[in-house]
Design an enzyme around this catalytic site. Structure first.
Site, PDB file in Angstrom:
ATOM      1  N   GLU A  75       0.859  -1.414  -0.064  1.00 57.17           N
ATOM      2  CA  GLU A  75      -0.143   0.095  -0.137  1.00 57.17           C
ATOM      3  C   GLU A  75       0.867   1.341   0.093  1.00 57.17           C
ATOM      4  O   GLU A  75       1.754   1.502   0.704  1.00 57.17           O
ATOM      5  CB  GLU A  75      -1.100   0.178   1.277  1.00 57.17           C
ATOM      6  CG  GLU A  75      -1.953   1.188   1.004  1.00 57.17           C
ATOM      7  CD  GLU A  75      -2.813   1.137  -0.249  1.00 57.17           C
ATOM      8  OE1 GLU A  75      -1.954   1.821  -1.262  1.00 57.17           O
ATOM      9  OE2 GLU A  75      -3.837   0.651  -0.390  1.00 57.17           O
TER      10      GLU A  75
ATOM     11  N   ASP B 180      -7.079  -0.177  -3.450  1.00 59.66           N
ATOM     12  CA  ASP B 180      -8.221   0.907  -3.559  1.00 59.66           C
ATOM     13  C   ASP B 180      -9.014   0.847  -4.765  1.00 59.66           C
ATOM     14  O   ASP B 180      -9.658   1.856  -5.225  1.00 59.66           O
ATOM     15  CB  ASP B 180      -7.504   2.338  -3.535  1.00 59.66           C
ATOM     16  CG  ASP B 180      -6.420   2.816  -4.467  1.00 59.66           C
ATOM     17  OD1 ASP B 180      -6.259   1.911  -5.532  1.00 59.66           O
ATOM     18  OD2 ASP B 180      -5.800   3.707  -4.713  1.00 59.66           O
TER      19      ASP B 180
HETATM   20  O1  AHR Z   1       0.633   0.456  -3.401  1.00 65.70           O
HETATM   21  C1  AHR Z   1       0.097   0.825  -4.609  1.00 65.70           C
HETATM   22  C2  AHR Z   1      -1.064   1.357  -4.910  1.00 65.70           C
HETATM   23  O2  AHR Z   1      -1.412   2.432  -4.227  1.00 65.70           O
HETATM   24  C3  AHR Z   1      -2.277   0.400  -4.159  1.00 65.70           C
HETATM   25  O3  AHR Z   1      -2.503  -0.963  -5.005  1.00 65.70           O
HETATM   26  C4  AHR Z   1      -3.225   1.253  -4.267  1.00 65.70           C
HETATM   27  O4  AHR Z   1      -4.283   0.929  -3.312  1.00 65.70           O
HETATM   28  C5  AHR Z   1      -2.747   2.605  -3.955  1.00 65.70           C
HETATM   29  O5  AHR Z   1      -3.255   3.449  -5.151  1.00 65.70           O
END
Ligand code: AHR
Length: 481
Positions: free
Chosen positions: A204, A280
């Site tokens: 994340e 996300d």
């Molecule tokens: O960590 C990379 C990305 O960042 C994740 O998959 C996403 O949730 C956020 O936009």
């Protein structure tokens, strides 16, 4: 003994086991996945040929004959019901109704496993699966492991082709709220050596290739057609491993402490499972998934090495896609319609548009040249093909607003995707059908003698269901001389 039997005897049992290609327990004889066909919206579960065996692809082929099928459910073989279904909207919305993500086209990733036909999960950008209410998946800083088999030639630089642990509300809940395998060549966060793609860990707000936030030299570019990718994590310790699913062992690309960036130690895993998207619900990514599991507990390297040996033995291999006719890169071919009206018509360009024309041995050399195409490895993916004009080298068949044109390759990612088509068995049982790489529910179709990428029903006139299966089926034949 299959992967989840091996993890169990290593003391780190599978808590989720997903595959559209084979059983992951020697005793598993249930359903692997479910498909839904567009002709009448009914569904069918696809099981295995025998306990512990390969998928029964013939069931899918019979059920989906002459229509299109989507993968609606990827069942969980672990018995915990951690199945994957159409991902809901979150931080980002998907392109389907209600902000959900698209479902994968069931026929878009044909392969062989142990000499039997099977299908993978082809993720075009916008496609995604998720389970936000799982059982037994690691939470907080609990240890876990995971592996997946991907098509190492199908990837992109969008966020984020992931399989693994993510947020239960489909939103970015901050550093350390995910722990998933990432595969692709986005360089916004971390990256490794070479030009990519790389296996990284999506933790994340960061794809990590090692201890550093950005560059870690030890994480190599990997492009095996069948790629085994491994990520595992436990308190202040994690690893990335990878290898060729067809032969040989796993290499360790990182094994050490959590990244030297705030927020990732301890981890704050939430235990949802995602496939093909970011935590996300970012929907920019492309890739193909064949099988993957998540474990409880941190698997040993020895356990994973034994799993990799079983993966080697499973016998993953490519197929020509099931269509007839030879689509060897470098060869020059013609594409003949199979609809009863039009079996003397061929795809050709004229005034930069792609149309069908009647071509015979006495046609002019211009017409013959216009109706001859050199097969190239797909500009966007070497698992698919592109068609270069014989008489305008450097120009390709590409779609734009769903209509096909002959255009010069401008080198862009969009052009490559628009000019790439993935062959499969002809929808009417003859020849070959070609799915658009970036719109995989759309197939090369002639309609009123013009060539489109058309879906089986839809808002455009050329999406008409009447004679769709015939109109999207082409005989690949010799080029005109
Ligand atoms: O960590 C990379 C990305 O960042 C994740 O998959 C996403 O949730 C956020 O936009």
């Amino acid at each position: 003994t299959l992967p989840c039997d091996i993890y169990a005897s290593g003391g780190t049992p599978c808590v989720a086991a997903h595959s559209t290609t084979r059983a992951l327990y020697g005793s598993y004889s249930g359903s692997l996945y479910q498909v839904r066909r567009s002709s009448d919206n009914t569904t069918r579960d696809i099981g295995v040929l025998s306990a512990g065996g390969v998928a029964n692809a013939a069931t899918q082929d019979a059920f989906c004959a002459g229509t299109t099928c989507l993968i609606t459910v990827i069942y969980d073989q672990s018995g915990r019901n951690n199945r994957l279904t159409q991902a809901p909207p979150g931080g980002f919305s998907g392109p389907a109704a209600g902000g959900y993500d698209n479902l994968a086209v069931a026929t878009a990733a044909p392969i062989m496993v142990g000499g039997q036909k099977a299908y993978g999960v082809f993720v075009a950008p916008g496609t995604g699966y998720r389970n936000n209410a799982t059982s037994g998946v690691a939470r907080g800083d609990q240890p876990e492991g995971m592996y997946a088999i991907f098509d190492g030639t199908h990837y992109n630089g969008g966020c984020c082709f992931d399989y693994g642990n993510a947020e239960t509300n489909s939103r970015d809940n901050g550093n350390g709220t995910m722990e998933a395998i990432y595969f692709g060549n986005i360089k916004v966060w971390g990256y490794g050596s070479g030009n990519g793609p790389w296996i990284m860990a999506d933790l994340e707000n960061g794809l990590f290739s090692g201890v550093n936030q950005r560059y870690n030299a030890n994480d190599p570019t990997v492009t095996h057609r069948f790629l085994t990718a491994v990520v595992k994590g436990e308190p202040n310790h994690w690893a990335i491993r990878g290898g060729n699913a067809q032969s040989g062992g796993l290499s360790t690309f990182y094994n050490g402490v959590r990244p030297n960036v705030a927020g990732y130690n301890p981890m704050k895993k939430e235990g949802a499972i995602i496939l093909g998207i970011g935590g996300d619900n970012s929907i920019g990514a492309a890739g193909t998934f064949y099988e993957g599991v998540m474990t409880s507990g941190y698997p040993s390297d020895a356990t994973e090495n034994a799993v990799q040996a079983n993966i080697n033995a499973a016998g993953y291999a490519t197929t020509s896609g099931g269509g007839s006719g030879t689509l060897t890169p470098g060869s020059t071919i013609s594409l003949r319609a199979t609809t009863a009206c039009c079996t003397d018509r061929y795809i050709r360009h004229q005034n930069d548009n792609a149309i069908t024309s009647v071509i015979t041995s006495s046609s002019s050399s211009t017409d013959k040249g216009d109706a001859s195409w050199t097969v190239r490895q797909g500009l966007a993916s070497s698992s698919c093909v592109s068609f270069e004009s014989r008489n305008y080298p450097g120009d390709y068949l590409r779609h734009s607003n769903y209509q096909l044109h002959r255009q010069a390759n401008d080198g862009s990612t969009l052009f490559a995707a628009d000019a790439t088509f993935c062959p499969q068995g002809g929808m009417n049982g003859q020849g070959t059908s070609f799915a658009s790489y970036n719109f995989p529910t759309r197939f090369l179709r002639h309609y009123a003698n013009t060539v489109y990428i058309a879906s089986n029903g839809g808002s455009n006139t050329f999406d008409a269901t009447g004679s769709w299966a015939d109109d999207v089926s082409w005989v690949v034949g010799p080029a005109w001389s």
